[in-house]
Design a protein around this motif. Sequence first.
Motif, PDB file in Angstrom:
ATOM      1  N   LYS A  83       0.836  -1.204   0.000  1.00 22.88           N
ATOM      2  CA  LYS A  83       0.000   0.000   0.000  1.00 22.88           C
ATOM      3  C   LYS A  83       0.873   1.258   0.000  1.00 22.88           C
ATOM      4  O   LYS A  83       0.605   2.221   0.710  1.00 22.88           O
ATOM      5  N   LEU A  84       1.930   1.231  -0.793  1.00 22.08           N
ATOM      6  CA  LEU A  84       2.873   2.333  -0.902  1.00 22.08           C
ATOM      7  C   LEU A  84       2.804   2.881  -2.324  1.00 22.08           C
ATOM      8  O   LEU A  84       2.981   2.135  -3.285  1.00 22.08           O
ATOM      9  N   THR A  85       2.522   4.153  -2.455  1.00 23.34           N
ATOM     10  CA  THR A  85       2.416   4.755  -3.785  1.00 23.34           C
ATOM     11  C   THR A  85       3.809   5.150  -4.283  1.00 23.34           C
ATOM     12  O   THR A  85       4.724   5.381  -3.472  1.00 23.34           O
ATOM     13  N   PRO A  86       3.976   5.247  -5.598  1.00 18.39           N
ATOM     14  CA  PRO A  86       5.263   5.718  -6.127  1.00 18.39           C
ATOM     15  C   PRO A  86       5.633   7.110  -5.603  1.00 18.39           C
ATOM     16  O   PRO A  86       6.807   7.401  -5.377  1.00 18.39           O
ATOM     17  N   THR A  87       4.641   7.956  -5.376  1.00 16.61           N
ATOM     18  CA  THR A  87       4.901   9.295  -4.832  1.00 16.61           C
ATOM     19  C   THR A  87       5.473   9.199  -3.419  1.00 16.61           C
ATOM     20  O   THR A  87       6.417   9.914  -3.071  1.00 16.61           O
ATOM     21  N   GLU A  88       4.918   8.305  -2.590  1.00 22.87           N
ATOM     22  CA  GLU A  88       5.449   8.110  -1.237  1.00 22.87           C
ATOM     23  C   GLU A  88       6.876   7.564  -1.298  1.00 22.87           C
ATOM     24  O   GLU A  88       7.735   7.960  -0.509  1.00 22.87           O
ATOM     25  N   LEU A  89       7.123   6.656  -2.245  1.00 29.06           N
ATOM     26  CA  LEU A  89       8.462   6.096  -2.411  1.00 29.06           C
ATOM     27  C   LEU A  89       9.440   7.195  -2.820  1.00 29.06           C
ATOM     28  O   LEU A  89      10.546   7.275  -2.264  1.00 29.06           O
ATOM     29  N   ASP A  90       9.050   8.051  -3.751  1.00 32.69           N
ATOM     30  CA  ASP A  90       9.903   9.173  -4.152  1.00 32.69           C
ATOM     31  C   ASP A  90      10.227  10.064  -2.952  1.00 32.69           C
ATOM     32  O   ASP A  90      11.362  10.504  -2.782  1.00 32.69           O
ATOM     33  N   SER A  91       9.236  10.328  -2.123  1.00 31.69           N
ATOM     34  CA  SER A  91       9.429  11.151  -0.938  1.00 31.69           C
ATOM     35  C   SER A  91      10.445  10.515  -0.002  1.00 31.69           C
ATOM     36  O   SER A  91      11.347  11.186   0.516  1.00 31.69           O
ATOM     37  N   ARG A  92      10.325   9.236   0.226  1.00 37.29           N
ATOM     38  CA  ARG A  92      11.270   8.542   1.110  1.00 37.29           C
ATOM     39  C   ARG A  92      12.676   8.568   0.532  1.00 37.29           C
ATOM     40  O   ARG A  92      13.650   8.701   1.263  1.00 37.29           O
ATOM     41  N   MET A  93      12.771   8.417  -0.780  1.00 38.17           N
ATOM     42  CA  MET A  93      14.092   8.469  -1.418  1.00 38.17           C
ATOM     43  C   MET A  93      14.721   9.851  -1.232  1.00 38.17           C
ATOM     44  O   MET A  93      15.908   9.953  -0.916  1.00 38.17           O
ATOM     45  N   ARG A  94      13.936  10.902  -1.403  1.00 32.19           N
ATOM     46  CA  ARG A  94      14.454  12.261  -1.202  1.00 32.19           C
ATOM     47  C   ARG A  94      14.905  12.454   0.246  1.00 32.19           C
ATOM     48  O   ARG A  94      15.942  13.089   0.499  1.00 32.19           O
ATOM     49  N   GLN A  95      14.159  11.907   1.194  1.00 33.32           N
ATOM     50  CA  GLN A  95      14.539  12.022   2.604  1.00 33.32           C
ATOM     51  C   GLN A  95      15.873  11.336   2.880  1.00 33.32           C
ATOM     52  O   GLN A  95      16.605  11.736   3.781  1.00 33.32           O
ATOM     53  N   GLU A  96      16.183  10.316   2.103  1.00 34.07           N
ATOM     54  CA  GLU A  96      17.453   9.592   2.259  1.00 34.07           C
ATOM     55  C   GLU A  96      18.571  10.221   1.422  1.00 34.07           C
ATOM     56  O   GLU A  96      19.697   9.739   1.424  1.00 34.07           O
ATOM     57  N   GLY A  97      18.237  11.273   0.650  1.00 34.32           N
ATOM     58  CA  GLY A  97      19.242  11.937  -0.168  1.00 34.32           C
ATOM     59  C   GLY A  97      19.491  11.250  -1.499  1.00 34.32           C
ATOM     60  O   GLY A  97      20.521  11.493  -2.140  1.00 34.32           O
ATOM     61  N   ILE A  98      18.590  10.395  -1.921  1.00 33.94           N
ATOM     62  CA  ILE A  98      18.741   9.685  -3.198  1.00 33.94           C
ATOM     63  C   ILE A  98      18.035  10.502  -4.272  1.00 33.94           C
ATOM     64  O   ILE A  98      16.837  10.750  -4.186  1.00 33.94           O
ATOM     65  N   LYS A  99      18.792  10.900  -5.285  1.00 33.04           N
ATOM     66  CA  LYS A  99      18.241  11.788  -6.316  1.00 33.04           C
ATOM     67  C   LYS A  99      17.540  11.036  -7.449  1.00 33.04           C
ATOM     68  O   LYS A  99      16.553  11.511  -7.996  1.00 33.04           O
ATOM     69  N   ARG A 100      18.091   9.896  -7.811  1.00 31.08           N
ATOM     70  CA  ARG A 100      17.546   9.161  -8.965  1.00 31.08           C
ATOM     71  C   ARG A 100      17.298   7.700  -8.617  1.00 31.08           C
ATOM     72  O   ARG A 100      18.101   7.071  -7.941  1.00 31.08           O
ATOM     73  N   MET A 101      16.202   7.183  -9.133  1.00 35.19           N
ATOM     74  CA  MET A 101      15.864   5.767  -8.954  1.00 35.19           C
ATOM     75  C   MET A 101      16.982   4.892  -9.525  1.00 35.19           C
ATOM     76  O   MET A 101      17.299   3.843  -8.976  1.00 35.19           O
ATOM     77  N   SER A 102      17.591   5.341 -10.614  1.00 33.54           N
ATOM     78  CA  SER A 102      18.637   4.553 -11.274  1.00 33.54           C
ATOM     79  C   SER A 102      19.886   4.405 -10.407  1.00 33.54           C
ATOM     80  O   SER A 102      20.734   3.567 -10.686  1.00 33.54           O
ATOM     81  N   ASP A 103      20.012   5.222  -9.339  1.00 30.64           N
ATOM     82  CA  ASP A 103      21.155   5.109  -8.428  1.00 30.64           C
ATOM     83  C   ASP A 103      21.025   3.925  -7.467  1.00 30.64           C
ATOM     84  O   ASP A 103      21.981   3.561  -6.803  1.00 30.64           O
ATOM     85  N   ILE A 104      19.846   3.334  -7.400  1.00 33.93           N
ATOM     86  CA  ILE A 104      19.589   2.281  -6.417  1.00 33.93           C
ATOM     87  C   ILE A 104      19.805   0.907  -7.038  1.00 33.93           C
ATOM     88  O   ILE A 104      19.220   0.574  -8.068  1.00 33.93           O
ATOM     89  N   LYS A 105      20.639   0.120  -6.382  1.00 33.26           N
ATOM     90  CA  LYS A 105      20.830  -1.274  -6.790  1.00 33.26           C
ATOM     91  C   LYS A 105      19.666  -2.115  -6.258  1.00 33.26           C
ATOM     92  O   LYS A 105      19.044  -2.859  -7.000  1.00 33.26           O
ATOM     93  N   ARG A 106      19.412  -1.986  -4.956  1.00 32.20           N
ATOM     94  CA  ARG A 106      18.294  -2.688  -4.308  1.00 32.20           C
ATOM     95  C   ARG A 106      17.731  -1.804  -3.208  1.00 32.20           C
ATOM     96  O   ARG A 106      18.487  -1.145  -2.503  1.00 32.20           O
ATOM     97  N   ALA A 107      16.415  -1.809  -3.082  1.00 31.97           N
ATOM     98  CA  ALA A 107      15.788  -1.101  -1.967  1.00 31.97           C
ATOM     99  C   ALA A 107      14.679  -1.988  -1.410  1.00 31.97           C
ATOM    100  O   ALA A 107      13.978  -2.670  -2.155  1.00 31.97           O
TER     101      ALA A 107
END
Length: 189
Positions: free
Chosen positions: A107-131
């Motif tokens: 029950k996690l939206t892509p928008t919520e996921l983007d928000s969490r990534m920004r909170q962790e300082g991750i700028k791009r989805m392509s930077d993530i190997k695994r989450a």
Amino acid sequence: MMPFVLKPIILFVSAVILLRITGRRSISQMTIAQTVVIISMGAMIVEPFADKSVFKTVVAAVIYIVLLIIFEYFEYHSNKFEKLFVGKSVLIIEDGKIIPENLKKLKLTPTELDSRMRQEGIKRMSDIKRATLEYNGELGYELRKGASPVTVDDMEFIINRILNNRGSNKHINLVEELNKKVDKKDSVM
């Protein structure tokens, strides 16, 4: 009429199951509506004891604490129990790509996921190997090789490699060098 001691046990187990159904979010990550539901559930759980004596209320509170201790014991010692009642981390991004079916389950939206990534300082989805979304609602991630920050060990390796290629036998320890610099600053002041 239900025996007094059985009532908090049933309410505790019911609350845990209901909270598991609502999804994985820590209090700080809940929406206002989710927070209201959780607080309301808490009030509903204690309501059956509100009109009783102080003694029964204290006994009910002790039963809840004992149940929590038992619950945590089984959570620690039984993988099946942990998976059923607490949950396990769920892979939500692999090689920079979202796994939509896992987001939907959580029950996690892509928008919520983007928000969490920004909170962790991750700028791009392509930077993530695994989450993963951890059982406590936190985002766990591993950055791909080129997106990971440089560590002190990395810098020492690079500096020492350069020094060795130049024929120097000197070995640099960055932490010691930085401590020397701090000590010099402190002695000047």
